[in-house]
Design an enzyme around this catalytic site. Structure first.
Site, short mmCIF file in Angstrom:
data_model
loop_
_atom_site.label_atom_id
_atom_site.label_comp_id
_atom_site.label_asym_id
_atom_site.label_seq_id
_atom_site.Cartn_x
_atom_site.Cartn_y
_atom_site.Cartn_z
N ILE A 13 0.84 -1.20 0.00
CA ILE A 13 0.00 0.00 0.00
C ILE A 13 0.87 1.25 0.00
CG2 ILE A 13 -1.83 1.25 1.21
CD1 ILE A 13 -2.62 -1.48 2.50
N LEU A 36 12.96 -2.20 4.51
CA LEU A 36 13.14 -3.21 3.45
C LEU A 36 13.21 -4.61 4.05
CD1 LEU A 36 15.60 -1.42 0.96
CD2 LEU A 36 13.09 -1.44 0.96
N ILE A 61 11.75 1.86 12.00
CA ILE A 61 10.95 2.86 12.74
C ILE A 61 11.07 2.69 14.26
CG2 ILE A 61 9.24 3.38 10.94
CD1 ILE A 61 7.36 1.33 12.42
N THR A 131 -6.12 -1.06 10.36
CA THR A 131 -6.90 -2.12 9.71
C THR A 131 -8.24 -2.33 10.40
OG1 THR A 131 -6.93 -4.53 9.45
CG2 THR A 131 -5.52 -3.70 11.15
N ASP A 132 -9.20 -2.89 9.65
CA ASP A 132 -10.49 -3.23 10.26
C ASP A 132 -10.37 -4.44 11.18
OD1 ASP A 132 -10.12 -5.19 8.32
OD2 ASP A 132 -12.09 -4.97 7.40
N GLU A 133 -9.22 -5.15 11.11
CA GLU A 133 -9.09 -6.38 11.90
C GLU A 133 -9.04 -6.10 13.41
OE1 GLU A 133 -6.43 -9.31 10.19
OE2 GLU A 133 -6.68 -8.45 8.20
N TYR A 156 -1.35 -10.25 14.92
CA TYR A 156 -1.27 -9.08 14.02
C TYR A 156 -2.28 -8.02 14.45
CZ TYR A 156 -2.50 -6.18 9.98
OH TYR A 156 -2.82 -5.11 9.16
N LYS A 160 -1.78 -4.18 15.96
CA LYS A 160 -2.32 -2.97 15.32
C LYS A 160 -3.26 -2.25 16.29
CE LYS A 160 -1.82 -1.61 11.66
NZ LYS A 160 -0.78 -0.72 11.03
N ASN A 185 -9.63 -5.27 3.63
CA ASN A 185 -8.59 -5.96 2.84
C ASN A 185 -8.33 -5.25 1.51
OD1 ASN A 185 -9.58 -8.05 4.73
ND2 ASN A 185 -8.16 -9.35 3.61
P1 NAD Z 1 3.41 -4.69 3.52
O1 NAD Z 1 3.79 -5.83 4.41
O2 NAD Z 1 3.26 -4.93 2.06
O3 NAD Z 1 4.47 -3.52 3.69
C1 NAD Z 1 4.96 -3.11 4.94
C2 NAD Z 1 6.21 -2.26 4.71
O4 NAD Z 1 6.69 -1.84 6.00
C3 NAD Z 1 7.35 -3.02 4.03
O5 NAD Z 1 7.90 -2.23 3.00
C4 NAD Z 1 8.35 -3.24 5.14
O6 NAD Z 1 9.70 -3.27 4.69
C5 NAD Z 1 8.09 -2.03 6.04
N1 NAD Z 1 8.47 -2.27 7.45
C6 NAD Z 1 8.13 -3.33 8.22
N2 NAD Z 1 8.68 -3.21 9.44
C7 NAD Z 1 9.39 -2.04 9.43
C8 NAD Z 1 10.16 -1.34 10.41
N3 NAD Z 1 10.35 -1.85 11.63
N4 NAD Z 1 10.71 -0.16 10.06
C9 NAD Z 1 10.53 0.37 8.80
N5 NAD Z 1 9.83 -0.26 7.85
C10 NAD Z 1 9.24 -1.44 8.16
O7 NAD Z 1 2.08 -4.10 4.16
P2 NAD Z 1 0.81 -3.42 3.46
O8 NAD Z 1 -0.16 -4.47 3.13
O9 NAD Z 1 1.27 -2.47 2.44
O10 NAD Z 1 0.21 -2.62 4.71
C11 NAD Z 1 0.63 -1.29 5.00
C12 NAD Z 1 -0.13 -0.78 6.20
O11 NAD Z 1 -1.53 -0.80 5.94
C13 NAD Z 1 0.08 -1.62 7.47
O12 NAD Z 1 0.16 -0.74 8.56
C14 NAD Z 1 -1.17 -2.47 7.54
O13 NAD Z 1 -1.47 -2.81 8.87
C15 NAD Z 1 -2.20 -1.54 6.95
N6 NAD Z 1 -3.34 -2.19 6.29
C16 NAD Z 1 -3.14 -3.18 5.36
C17 NAD Z 1 -4.24 -3.76 4.73
C18 NAD Z 1 -4.07 -4.82 3.67
O14 NAD Z 1 -5.06 -5.39 3.21
N7 NAD Z 1 -2.86 -5.10 3.21
C19 NAD Z 1 -5.54 -3.35 5.07
C20 NAD Z 1 -5.70 -2.34 6.04
C21 NAD Z 1 -4.59 -1.78 6.64
P1 TYD Z 2 -5.13 -12.78 3.82
O1 TYD Z 2 -4.88 -12.33 2.42
O2 TYD Z 2 -4.03 -13.40 4.59
O3 TYD Z 2 -5.74 -11.51 4.59
P2 TYD Z 2 -6.41 -11.43 6.09
O4 TYD Z 2 -6.22 -12.71 6.80
O5 TYD Z 2 -5.64 -10.32 6.72
O6 TYD Z 2 -7.84 -11.10 5.84
O7 TYD Z 2 -6.34 -13.82 3.79
C1 TYD Z 2 -7.59 -13.48 3.23
C2 TYD Z 2 -8.53 -14.66 3.46
O8 TYD Z 2 -8.06 -15.79 2.70
C3 TYD Z 2 -8.58 -15.13 4.90
O9 TYD Z 2 -9.90 -15.54 5.22
C4 TYD Z 2 -7.63 -16.33 4.94
C5 TYD Z 2 -7.77 -16.91 3.55
N1 TYD Z 2 -6.57 -17.57 3.01
C6 TYD Z 2 -6.64 -18.90 2.53
O10 TYD Z 2 -7.71 -19.52 2.51
N2 TYD Z 2 -5.50 -19.47 2.05
C7 TYD Z 2 -4.29 -18.82 2.04
O11 TYD Z 2 -3.27 -19.42 1.63
C8 TYD Z 2 -4.24 -17.48 2.55
C9 TYD Z 2 -2.93 -16.73 2.56
C10 TYD Z 2 -5.40 -16.90 3.02
#
Ligand code: NAD
Ligand code: TYD
Length: 350
Positions: A13, A36, A61, A131-133, A156, A160, A185
Site C-alpha cells: 500500500i 526493506l 521505525i 486495519t479493520d481487523e 497481528y 495494530k 482488505n
Molecule cells: P506490507 O507488508 O506490504 O508492507 C509493509 C512495509 O513496511 C514493508 O515495505 C516493510 O519493509 C516495512 N516495514 C516493516 N517493518 C518495518 C520497520 N520496523 N521499520 C521500517 N519499515 C518497516 O504491508 P501493506 O499491506 O502495504 O500494509 C501497509 C499498512 O496498511 C500496514 O500498517 C497495515 O497494517 C495496513 N493495512 C493493510 C491492509 C491490507 O489489506 N494489506 C488493510 C488495512 C490496513
Molecule cells: P489474507 O490475504 O491473509 O488476509 P487477512 O487474513 O488479513 O484477511 O487472507 C484473506 C482470506 O483468505 C482469509 O480468510 C484467509 C484466507 N486464506 C486462505 O484460505 N489461504 C491462504 O493461503 C491465505 C494466505 C489466506
C-alpha cells in the site's frame, strides 16, 4: 504541508501512497522510510525513484536515535505511517516481530513527532494507517463502524490495536494532532504473494495447489489499493484531528467465491480451458483463530469527505491479474529463499 514522511513506502500500500503523493504534490518533499524487510521492495517505486521531490531512507521505525535524527534533519510537518508487519499467518508464527514493528515502532514515531512538533501542533499531522481487523470478527450480519469495540483476535490485529490505542493516547494526553483510518482488505498490483489474491495468482501461473483454509467460507471486504491511497490523501488533507475514518469497498466476498472468480479470469487470460485452475483448489487445515467475517461501514468517510471506491471488484481483479501477468519479473524477484522457506513451513503437511 511541505515535508512529508511516509513510513513503509516500499511495501504494497505504501508504494501506491508514495507514488500518488510524489506525483500529485511536486511542491512537497516526500521521504520514504522503510526497513526493506521481506515485504519491502524498491522495485515497487522504480518509475518515480528519480523524481526531484522524492527521497528514500533505509531504517527501522523502532530505532529511537535514528528516527529522532531523521526528524531533526528533515523537519517533517506530516507523517503518514504505514510501516508494519502485516501478515496474519506470520504473526501466528512470530508474534514478537509484530510487537517490535507495530507497537514499538509506532510509539517511537509518536515520540519523535511529539518532540519535534512542540509548539506547532496546529500545523502538523500524524496519520496512522490501520486495519479493520482491530474490531475482531463479525457473524453473518452487521458492519464495523468507527465506534465498534476493539476485539482483536490475532497477534497481528492485537499489535495494530495496541498501536491505534497509543496513537489515540498521544492525542488525548499530549494533544498530538493525529488521524486514524481503519481499512478493509486491499488488493492490487505489488502485493506480496503471501496474501490470498497474489499467492493464488502465482500458484495458478505455476499450476500449483491453491490452499484454501477451512471450508473457504470466511468473508472479506475487498478494496482496490489505489482507492485506499486516494482515501488516505483525502483524509490527510480534510479529515478532522483526533478523528477515525473507516475505509471499505462495500464489497464482501466469501473466499471460495472470490477464488472461483479468480480461477475463471486466470483461465481466460492464460488461454487454458475453463475449469483448469479451479481444479487446483485444495482445502487445507484452517488458520488458528481464523476471523469469520470482516465488513466495513464507510458511510462517515462518504458523508463527511465525499469518498467512495472507484472500481467494481471484477474490474479491479482483472486489472490486478493483468499486472501480475505483465510483471512476471517482479514475481520472480520476490520469490527468494526466504519466501520458499516461509512457503514450506506454512503449507507443507497442512
Ligand atoms: P506490507 O507488508 O506490504 O508492507 C509493509 C512495509 O513496511 C514493508 O515495505 C516493510 O519493509 C516495512 N516495514 C516493516 N517493518 C518495518 C520497520 N520496523 N521499520 C521500517 N519499515 C518497516 O504491508 P501493506 O499491506 O502495504 O500494509 C501497509 C499498512 O496498511 C500496514 O500498517 C497495515 O497494517 C495496513 N493495512 C493493510 C491492509 C491490507 O489489506 N494489506 C488493510 C488495512 C490496513
Ligand atoms: P489474507 O490475504 O491473509 O488476509 P487477512 O487474513 O488479513 O484477511 O487472507 C484473506 C482470506 O483468505 C482469509 O480468510 C484467509 C484466507 N486464506 C486462505 O484460505 N489461504 C491462504 O493461503 C491465505 C494466505 C489466506
Amino acid at each position: 504541508m511541505k515535508n512529508i514522511l511516509i513510513t513503509g513506502g516500499a511495501g504494497f500500500i505504501g508504494s501506491h501512497v508514495v507514488r500518488l503523493f510524489v506525483s500529485k504534490y511536486p511542491e512537497c518533499r516526500i521521504v520514504n522510510l522503510d526497513k526493506l524487510t521481506y515485504a519491502g521492495n524498491l522495485l515497487n517505486l522504480k518509475d518515480i525513484e528519480d523524481r526531484p521531490n522524492y527521497g528514500f531512507v533505509k531504517g527501522d521505525i523502532a530505532d529511537g536515535p535514528f528516527v529522532f535524527a531523521l526528524f531533526e534533519k528533515h523537519a517533517f510537518d506530516a507523517v503518514v505511517h504505514l510501516a508494519a508487519e502485516s501478515h496474519v499467518d506470520r504473526s501466528i508464527a512470530n508474534p514478537m516481530e509484530f510487537v517490535h514493528a507495530n507497537v514499538n515502532g509506532t510509539v517511537n514515531l509518536l515520540n519523535a513527532a511529539r518532540k519535534h512538533w512542540e509548539g506547532s501542533f496546529d500545523k502538523t499531522r500524524f496519520f496512522h494507517v490501520s486495519t479493520d481487523e482491530v474490531y475482531g470478527s463479525l457473524g453473518a450480519d452487521g458492519l464495523f463502524t468507527e465506534t465498534s469495540p476493539y476485539d482483536p483476535r490475532s497477534p497481528y490485529s492485537a499489535s495494530k490495536a495496541a498501536s491505534d490505542h497509543f496513537v489515540r493516547a498521544y492525542f488525548h494526553t499530549y494533544g498530538l494532532p493525529v488521524i486514524i483510518s481503519n481499512c478493509s482488505n486491499n488488493y492490487g498490483p505489488n502485493q506480496f504473494p503471501e496474501k490470498l489474491i497474489p499467492l493464488f495468482i502465482h500458484n495458478i501461473i505455476q499450476q500449483k495447489p491453491l490452499p484454501v483454509y477451512g471450508k473457504g467460507e470466511n468473508v472479506r471486504d475487498w478494496l482496490y489499493v489505489e482507492d485506499h491511497a486516494h482515501a488516505i490523501d483525502l483524509i490527510l488533507r480534510e479529515g478532522g484531528v483526533g478523528q477515525t475514518y473507516n475505509i471499505g469497498g462495500h464489497n464482501e466476498w466469501k473466499n471460495i467465491d472470490l477464488i472461483r472468480l479468480l480461477c475463471k479470469i486466470m483461465d481466460k487470460k492464460l488461454g487454458r480451458p475453463e475449469g483448469t485452475s479451479v481444479n487446483l483448489v485444495s482445502y487445507v487445515r484452517d488458520r488458528a483463530g481464523h476471523d469469520q467475517r470482516y465488513a466495513i461501514d464507510a458511510s462517515k468517510l462518504q458523508q463527511e469527505l465525499g469518498w467512495k471506491p472507484s472500481l467494481v471488484f471484477e474490474e479491479g481483479l482483472e486489472r490486478t491479474v493483468d499486472w501480475y501477468l505483465g510483471n512476471k519479473d517482479w514475481l520472480e524477484q520476490v520469490i527468494t529463499r526466504e519466501y520458499l522457506n516461509y512457503y514450506r513451513e506454512q503449507y507443507e503437511n497442512r
